[in-house]
Each structure stands twice: as structure tokens, then as C-alpha cells.
Design an enzyme around this catalytic site. Structure first.
Site, mmCIF file in Angstrom:
data_model
loop_
_atom_site.group_PDB
_atom_site.id
_atom_site.type_symbol
_atom_site.label_atom_id
_atom_site.label_comp_id
_atom_site.label_asym_id
_atom_site.label_seq_id
_atom_site.Cartn_x
_atom_site.Cartn_y
_atom_site.Cartn_z
ATOM 1 N N GLY A 20 0.812 -1.216 0.000
ATOM 2 C CA GLY A 20 0.000 0.000 0.000
ATOM 3 C C GLY A 20 0.840 1.257 0.000
ATOM 4 N N ILE A 25 1.680 7.468 3.682
ATOM 5 C CA ILE A 25 2.594 6.933 4.689
ATOM 6 C C ILE A 25 3.484 5.847 4.101
ATOM 7 C CG2 ILE A 25 2.702 5.578 6.825
ATOM 8 C CD1 ILE A 25 0.145 7.087 7.718
ATOM 9 N N ASP A 67 -3.435 -6.482 -5.481
ATOM 10 C CA ASP A 67 -4.128 -6.552 -4.198
ATOM 11 C C ASP A 67 -3.241 -7.257 -3.174
ATOM 12 O OD1 ASP A 67 -5.762 -7.119 -2.028
ATOM 13 O OD2 ASP A 67 -7.396 -7.962 -3.234
ATOM 14 N N ALA A 68 -2.852 -6.537 -2.131
ATOM 15 C CA ALA A 68 -1.915 -7.077 -1.140
ATOM 16 C C ALA A 68 -2.510 -8.183 -0.285
ATOM 17 C CB ALA A 68 -1.404 -5.953 -0.237
ATOM 18 N N ASN A 94 1.346 -2.347 5.295
ATOM 19 C CA ASN A 94 0.776 -1.007 5.384
ATOM 20 C C ASN A 94 -0.551 -0.882 4.644
ATOM 21 O OD1 ASN A 94 1.025 2.077 5.744
ATOM 22 N ND2 ASN A 94 0.958 1.859 3.516
ATOM 23 N N SER A 147 -3.971 1.763 13.912
ATOM 24 C CA SER A 147 -4.562 3.102 13.914
ATOM 25 C C SER A 147 -5.051 3.413 15.320
ATOM 26 C CB SER A 147 -5.749 3.149 12.942
ATOM 27 O OG SER A 147 -6.559 4.291 13.156
ATOM 28 N N TYR A 160 -13.678 -0.920 10.569
ATOM 29 C CA TYR A 160 -12.270 -0.550 10.403
ATOM 30 C C TYR A 160 -11.535 -0.625 11.735
ATOM 31 C CZ TYR A 160 -8.269 2.495 9.282
ATOM 32 O OH TYR A 160 -7.011 3.019 9.106
ATOM 33 N N LYS A 164 -8.142 -2.900 13.128
ATOM 34 C CA LYS A 164 -6.916 -2.324 13.667
ATOM 35 C C LYS A 164 -6.619 -2.864 15.069
ATOM 36 C CE LYS A 164 -6.048 -0.094 9.981
ATOM 37 N NZ LYS A 164 -4.907 -0.495 9.138
#
Length: 259
Positions: A20, A25, A67-68, A94, A147, A160, A164
Site C-alpha cells: 500500500g 505513509i 491486491d496485497a 501497510n 490506527s 475498520y 486495527k
């Protein structure tokens, strides 16, 4: 008499994967790693963006688009990482997506997509990288991107935030699984950060400057330097931990939705 002192590069002759990383970042982490002597495999879903970013960073960077969370892309990333020096030293998961939505209305397809990219992508990149590190017998460092939403409630980010928080527990749990192979695993939890995406909102910087105790949101370099610390020998006795980089926001947690 002044004599020239050669610059010490912390990651000289090391190879790294960053997912990503076409911008934001991830791109800054790649830039800092290369500046410190690493060879980097830069992944992004967008093929053009990955190629442009790698071109900007020069010959020490190789793009692998896709796509990771896709097993074949993960295989390609590890292969590309080992092609530099015959080993893989660092893997940084990431890549992630944010799909906002209220709990009562959140769609299953959005939930599944967030889980697949954020959780499965992190888990299986770590697995593939750790297998390679185990095989080569020289250890390595894994880093996950969490995050502050994994620590504090944030409106419309329930799914989300789940991912995290789970990523941080994965980092802690893997201490039992990988330490014996000389592999360290940590996570970093950024707070509000100025990126191309967040700065699309003209109110972002003034809002988060007001809400952040230090008085400003993070720059991408603030996150990248913390990431480099965790994957470096300077952090050789740190594993299973999450470093929060948020200018103090989680200490007081003022909501951006309060008037």
C-alpha cells in the site's frame, strides 16, 4: 582539520517489502528505508501509481502492483524481496482500506472487503515473510499498520476499528510463534496524518490541529521515522508492542464530531 565522516546507513544491504505504498505513509516509509540503504519492494493496488512511485525512488525500488491480500501477489512480493540479496529482512503490512458507515446500515460486502484487505492481507503477508525469514535463518522484522481507531471509538468506523485492534493483538500473539526464529513483530498506530487523501478535506488540518494536544496532525515523515525505528536494530529488544504516534490525541480523545 575537518575530515569527512561517511554516513552510517541503518539498513544497508537489507531488503524490505512495503504494501500500500504508492503514496502517503507507505511511500514515505519506502523513501526513508531507501535513504538508509535498503532495497525496497513497493506494492500498490494501482499499477500506474506503483510504477510512478518506484520510478521516483530510483533503482533501489522495485514495484509489484496488485491486491496485497491476494495470495499470488504476496508470493510475488516475497520473491521480489529475496531477489535483491537472497534474503528478506523487513516486511511492512501497510495496505488497508477505510469504508465508513454507520453500524445500523453497514453492508456485509463492505465488512468483508475491509476484513479481507486489512486483516487477511496483514496476516498472510506476515505468514509468508516469516516463513522466508525462518528458512534463511537470519531473522527479520515484521511491522503492521494499525490506527488510533483500534484504541478509541470513532464514529462510522466500527468495522475498520475492529481490524486495527485485531492487527495489534496479532502482533502480540505472534511473539509466541516467531521469536524463536529471530523475528520481531510490532505495530504502529498513527493518529490524524496529513496525506493526499486526508488533505482533500480543506478543514482537515485546522480541525486536527485543534484536537491534537501537540497542535498539529502528523506528517507522513513522523509515522515513517517511527516505523523505521521499530524495524531497526535500535529496537532489537522490542517485540509484540504497538507504538501510538498521534500527538497525544488518545490521551484525551476529543471527538471530531463534537461541536
Amino acid at each position: 582539520m575537518c575530515t569527512h565522516q561517511p554516513t552510517y546507513m541503518k539498513f544497508k544491504d537489507q531488503s524490505a517489502i512495503v504494501t500500500g505504498a504508492g503514496k502517503g505513509i507507505g511511500l514515505e516509509i519506502c523513501r526513508e528505508l531507501i535513504r538508509e540503504g535498503a532495497r525496497v519492494v513497493l506494492n500498490d493496488l494501482d499499477e500506474k501509481l506503483a510504477a510512478e512511485a518506484a520510478g521516483e525512488l530510483g533503482p533501489s525500488c522495485t514495484p509489484v502492483a496488485g491486491d496485497a491480500s491476494n495470495p499470488e501477489i504476496i508470493r510475488q512480493l516475497v520473491h521480489a524481496g529475496t531477489s535483491f540479496t537472497g534474503r528478506l529482512d523487513i516486511a511492512i503490512a501497510n495496505a488497508g482500506i477505510t469504508l465508513f458507515g454507520g453500524f445500523m446500515e453497514y453492508k456485509r460486502e463492505d465488512f468483508n472487503q475491509v476484513m479481507e484487505v486489512n486483516l487477511a492481507g496483514t496476516f498472510f503477508l506476515a505468514q509468508a515473510a516469516a516463513r522466508q525469514m525462518k528458512q534463511q535463518g537470519s531473522g527479520g522484522a515484521l511491522l503492521f499498520m494499525s490506527s488510533v481507531t483500534g484504541h478509541q471509538a470513532h464514529k462510522n468506523l466500527g468495522a475498520y476499528g475492529m481490524t486495527k485492534a485485531a492487527i495489534e493483538l496479532l502482533a502480540r500473539n505472534l511473539v509466541l510463534e516467531v521469536s524463536g526464529y529471530g523475528i520481531r513483530v510490532n505495530a504502529i498506530a498513527p493518529g490524524a496524518t496529513k496525506t493526499e487523501r486526508t488533505l482533500e478535506d480543506p478543514d482537515y488540518t485546522p480541525l486536527w490541529s485543534r484536537l491534537t494536544p501537540i497542535g498539529r496532525p502528523a506528517e507522513t515523515s513522523d509515522i515513517a521515522r517511527a516505523a523505521l525505528f521499530l524495524v531497526s536494530e535500535d529496537a532489537r529488544h522490542i517485540t509484540g508492542q504497538t507504538l501510538v504516534v498521534d500527538g497525544g490525541w488518545t490521551a484525551v480523545s476529543p471527538s471530531p464530531y463534537e461541536k
